[in-house]
Structures are given as structure tokens and as C-alpha cells.
Design a protein around this motif. Structure first.
Motif, short mmCIF file in Angstrom:
data_model
loop_
_atom_site.label_atom_id
_atom_site.label_comp_id
_atom_site.label_asym_id
_atom_site.label_seq_id
_atom_site.Cartn_x
_atom_site.Cartn_y
_atom_site.Cartn_z
N ARG A 245 0.84 -1.21 0.00
CA ARG A 245 0.00 0.00 0.00
C ARG A 245 0.87 1.25 0.00
NH1 ARG A 245 0.38 -1.65 5.26
NH2 ARG A 245 1.15 -0.03 6.69
N ILE A 246 0.30 2.34 -0.43
CA ILE A 246 0.96 3.64 -0.34
C ILE A 246 0.41 4.34 0.90
CG2 ILE A 246 1.21 5.90 -1.43
CD1 ILE A 246 0.96 4.37 -4.13
N PRO A 247 1.29 4.66 1.86
CA PRO A 247 0.79 5.30 3.08
C PRO A 247 0.10 6.62 2.71
CG PRO A 247 3.14 4.75 3.27
CD PRO A 247 2.74 4.54 1.85
N GLN A 248 -1.09 6.84 3.18
CA GLN A 248 -1.80 8.08 2.90
C GLN A 248 -2.85 8.33 3.96
OE1 GLN A 248 -4.58 7.43 -0.70
NE2 GLN A 248 -3.14 5.74 -0.78
N ARG A 249 -3.42 9.53 3.93
CA ARG A 249 -4.45 9.89 4.88
C ARG A 249 -5.69 9.02 4.70
NH1 ARG A 249 -3.83 14.70 7.97
NH2 ARG A 249 -1.58 14.77 8.25
N SER A 254 -8.91 6.98 -2.74
CA SER A 254 -7.49 6.70 -2.80
C SER A 254 -6.89 7.53 -3.91
CB SER A 254 -7.28 5.21 -3.05
OG SER A 254 -7.89 4.86 -4.26
N LEU A 255 -5.61 7.39 -4.10
CA LEU A 255 -4.91 8.10 -5.16
C LEU A 255 -5.38 7.64 -6.54
CD1 LEU A 255 -1.37 7.75 -3.61
CD2 LEU A 255 -2.47 9.93 -4.10
N ARG B 145 -5.86 16.45 -5.50
CA ARG B 145 -6.16 15.08 -5.03
C ARG B 145 -4.98 14.52 -4.24
NH1 ARG B 145 -8.42 10.06 -8.80
NH2 ARG B 145 -8.64 8.57 -7.09
N ASN B 146 -3.77 14.76 -4.75
CA ASN B 146 -2.57 14.31 -4.04
C ASN B 146 -2.40 15.06 -2.72
OD1 ASN B 146 -2.09 12.68 -6.23
ND2 ASN B 146 -0.61 14.06 -7.18
N ALA B 148 -4.69 16.19 -0.82
CA ALA B 148 -5.62 15.61 0.16
C ALA B 148 -5.11 14.25 0.64
CB ALA B 148 -7.01 15.45 -0.47
N ALA B 149 -4.60 13.43 -0.29
CA ALA B 149 -4.16 12.08 0.07
C ALA B 149 -3.00 12.12 1.06
CB ALA B 149 -3.74 11.31 -1.18
N PHE B 150 -2.12 13.13 0.94
CA PHE B 150 -0.96 13.18 1.83
C PHE B 150 -1.08 14.26 2.90
CE2 PHE B 150 0.70 11.08 -2.05
CZ PHE B 150 0.96 9.85 -1.45
N TYR B 266 4.51 12.42 -1.13
CA TYR B 266 4.61 11.13 -0.44
C TYR B 266 5.88 11.09 0.40
CZ TYR B 266 6.41 6.29 -0.40
OH TYR B 266 7.00 5.10 -0.07
N VAL B 275 2.10 10.39 7.44
CA VAL B 275 1.45 9.16 7.00
C VAL B 275 2.37 8.01 7.40
CG1 VAL B 275 0.27 10.20 5.01
CG2 VAL B 275 2.57 9.27 4.72
N GLY B 276 1.85 6.83 7.45
CA GLY B 276 2.75 5.72 7.80
C GLY B 276 2.03 4.40 7.75
#
Lengths: 276, 276
Positions: A245-249, A254-255, B145-146, B148-150, B266, B275-276
Motif C-alpha cells: 500500500r501507499i501510506p496516505q491519509r 485513494s490516489l 487530489r494528491n 488531500a491524500a498526503f 509522499y 502518513v505511515g
């Protein structure tokens, strides 16, 4: 030295029939043919024989005022490939919409599918991408661009994925579809099985992956498997192979799958020492 | 409880004038208004008041057969927001093209620009994006979008960047434009100066960056600066601040700017422990 340009004044001229209504037609697929747009993509098509990948140009259609600017690119093609030029009015009438770029080639792909040969010919140390059900042309184009940026050796797309030789996918890939070897049409499970037998570590990319992409261990051969954005990879694949997985919020979305492929490829290419 | 739906039979009905020819009009910009498309984006617009970000809905226009499926989302908006429904023929005549989704809202953005307030209100530990000359709507949408994801805290766009409230940018962002705080219109240099004064480490992303993105040290406050794909960041910015690159294969074309932003965010989000 390119062929002498031939002026076209009638949008219905049979010599340029291959370029008619390309926006509509490229969505239906034309066996063996594709449309390459723009100078950068044509440059890559011109370099195709050197890569021995079987792509050739059948013809060019250019806005007359673009001819001079693209002469050096045309010179990389055989003299036998006809160069047609047209006014903006004729050009747009042929293409079916306003083509700002005014630079088109009708390309032809290799006659035979290279799925098996491609796998057999991969180098000892390999990084490949596998796409399952990637039906969006933009995403497929972006994924090829990322594959080129991080030095992937090949892309394998299943039969549910769209043809990367669609006009828009080639354009979004900035021509990488013509440089990164690929095959399309094999069944996803059979393909992964073959890759596993060929010594590939198979990693499915999933928001519910068991490790992070940064934890994927270096290996001689790695295959990164991508699914569609909404549904993700099928359970049968997720349960048969390791997943990352890609760590994300946390959140609803998803991305984008192309961005996700870029991040995962970046991490794997670093781990394999392919970029630095 | 949403407003009682009102049926529209005439595409020229003045009550739905805000939805007319949205494809052409959204490219010219309409002060204060924007078009939000699709269920996911409307859900985010409905949650806007809770975020206190000033976005509100002025009206909805729905394909009649979509009404039932979206009732729960409409219920999150005030009763005073009119809900218009139309047949496919009327709907397409209004929008000016075939809208498969059939779910539109006319949104209104806050009256005042929040550039200064946004900077002052950032948390002690912050990750922000700065965009210089990002003129492509798809890229700007993907970048949000990115973000928000990170977990980026804000996006600052200069006056040369396009408005993220364009219909297509909102759609590509999957609604993140409505959730990630942003400002647009400040001069890039002034903006970076203000961020530096506010304790931000400024990192310009560039193929010629002095370190790799993986080498960006963790800091309390980090600003990642993105330029256009072709030209990159201006020399004046590259020479005034530190720069980072994404390791990749040498070649003519670098990564797409949205993908590059995803990879850099990322890495920085990992370094900052977000993130983690």
C-alpha cells in the motif's frame, strides 16, 4: 531526407482515408493501425526501428505551416512513407475536430502479439508492470510514461485493459507506449503465474496492502500489479500474491491509479538501484 | 430533507441559467460561481459548511432518474437550495453536451480571497504546496487530489495558475478542491517570501534539483513548490531556494507534474511523519 510532400485539397481524398474522423474512430479500435500525434511522439516513432519493436509509419498528415518545423523528424523515416500536407480547413475536416498540433502519423503495429516472446526476452534483472482492467486511456498513457521514467522493462496488460495504442493514450504517454515494450490481451491470472514461474516477486498494489511500498524488498525480478481505480485488484489476485500500500491519509478516495503507479515504481526502482 | 424537486421542461428556463453551456463557459471563468459534478463531489460540497470554508450551493440540476440515488446527499444541503430535475434531452440541451453523470450543482465560492488569512491560520506543523504557472486543469485537479491524500494543509497558487474551481479541475480532484484550503492570485515571489518568513523550508521541485526528494530533511514547516511541466520553475525561484529532484531515468521527458507532486508529497509526508 523525407518523401516529397503531397498537397491534399479534398478531405475525401482516398490517400488520407486512414486519418478520417480519428477522434471517433480511435475509440472503436482499428486492427493494426494507430494515430500518433505531435512532434515528440513522431520522433519516438521515427526511432522505433532502432529499438526493433516493429512499429512503423504508414503515412503522415501535416498542417502545411508545420512542415518546415518538423523536417528533421520526417528525415528519420524511410523515403517510402508518404507525407501529405493540408490547409487548416482541410486538415480539420479530415480529422473531424480542430487539431491544434497539426502533426499526425498513421502508424502500424507489429503483426504478432508479443506476450510470450516479451516475457522470455526479459533481462535477468527486471522490473515490470502488470495492468488488470485498466480501461481509462489517460491512466494507461500516464502509467507508460511512469514506466519509462523509472526504467520498467515491460508492461503486461490483460484483455480487460484498453489498448495503449489509442491516440489519447499515446499522447498522454508522451510516446512512451512506443518505447516501453508491452503486450496486451493475456489473462491476468495466467500472466501472473507465468511471471512467478519466471522468478518474479509479484506485488499487488492495494490500499489494503500488507506492507508499505517502501518495505518492498529489493529482488532480482519484481512485477508490480495494478488494478482499476474504483474496484481495485480482484480478491483472487490479492489473496494469491503479496500486496503493498501507499501510506496516505484515511479518506473516501485513494490516489489516482497512475499517480499510485508512479509512487510505487519510484520506490521499487530505488530499492532495485535502478535510479538514484 | 432537501427542497422539493422542480421539473424543468424548457432548456431556456431562467431558473437554470447558471447551468447553460457549462463546457464553454467554465473555460472563461465566472466570478464567484463554479460547477460541481457527480455524487462524490456533491457530497464534499454538502460537507463544506462543517469545514467553514465558505463554499455553498446555489442550485442543483439533476437528470430525473438520478434523483432517488442522490437523495441522501441532497439532504445535507439547506432546504433553501432549489433542486431542478430534467429529462435527458432537456439536461443535455442545457449543459451543451452529453452529461453521463447527470448530477450538477452550481456552487458559490467565498466572497473574499483568503491568501493572507490562510497563511496566518496554518498550524504550527504544516505541509503546503505552492503552484507557479500551473495552467492545466487536469494537473491542478490531480495535484489537489494528491494534496488531500498526503494531508497537505493548504495549496497556494500564483496568478498564472488556473482556477482550481473550473469544472474539470474539481472533477479530477474528486472534490479535493473543496476540502483542501487554497488561495490563488498572489505573486509567486511574494508568496514564497511570506512563507519563508513564516518559518517554512521552501523546496522547489526540479529535474535539476540539488538533492533527491528522499533527502529533504524533516522540518516543522515545509513548502513544496511546483512549476509548469515544460518550462519548470523560473530561474529566479530555483536560485533563491533549495531544490529537490525525483530520481529517474535520463531522457527527453520528465514526469508529469501531477505525478511528480504525488511522489514528492509522499516522501515529504513520510519524512514529517504525517502518513505511515
Amino acid at each position: 531526407m523525407a518523401a516529397e510532400p503531397v498537397r491534399i485539397d479534398d478531405p475525401a481524398d482516398p490517400r488520407i482515408a486512414g486519418f478520417v474522423s480519428i477522434r471517433e474512430r480511435d475509440l472503436t479500435g482499428r486492427e493494426g493501425l494507430f494515430i500518433a500525434e505531435g512532434t515528440v511522439v513522431l520522433r519516438m516513432l521515427g526511432a522505433a526501428p532502432a529499438r526493433d519493436n516493429g512499429f512503423v509509419a504508414d503515412a503522415f498528415l501535416l498542417l502545411e505551416n508545420r512542415l518546415a518545423g518538423i523536417a528533421d523528424v520526417l528525415a528519420t523515416f524511410p523515403l517510402t512513407v508518404p507525407v501529405y500536407v493540408a490547409s487548416a480547413a482541410v486538415f480539420d475536416a479530415v480529422a473531424g475536430f480542430n487539431m491544434h498540433r497539426g502533426v499526425l502519423a498513421l502508424g502500424r503495429k507489429p503483426a504478432s502479439e508479443r506476450g510470450e516472446t516479451l516475457l522470455e526476452g526479459l533481462p535477468e534483472t527486471s522490473l515490470v508492470l502488470v495492468g488488470c482492467g485498466l480501461s481509462n486511456h489517460d491512466n494507461v498513457g500516464s502509467i507508460f510514461r511512469n514506466a519509462a521514467a523509472f526504467g520498467a522493462d515491460a508492461v503486461f496488460l490483460d484483455g480487460m485493459s484498453c489498448d495503449p495504442l489509442y491516440r489519447k493514450a499515446i499522447r498522454v504517454s508522451v510516446g512512451s507506449v512506443l518505447t516501453v515494450p508491452f503486450s496486451r490481451g493475456l489473462d491476468a491470472h495466467a500472466m501472473l503465474q507465468r511471471l512467478a514461474e519466471a522468478g518474479f516477486d509479484i506485488w499487488g498494489l492495494s490500499p489494503r496492502g500488507e506492507v508499505t511500498v517502501g518495505e518492498i524488498p529489493a529482488a532480482r525480478r519484481i512485477a508490480l500489479v495494478l488494478g482499476t481505480e474504483g474496484e481495485g485488484l480482484p480478491e483472487t489476485i490479492l489473496s494469491s500474491f503479496r500486496t503493498a500500500r501507499i501510506p496516505q491519509r484515511p479518506g473516501l478516495d485513494s490516489l489516482n491509479v497512475a499517480t499510485a503507479s508512479g509512487i510505487a515504481l519510484y520506490q521499487i526502482a530505488l530499492a532495485m538501484g535502478r535510479v538514484g
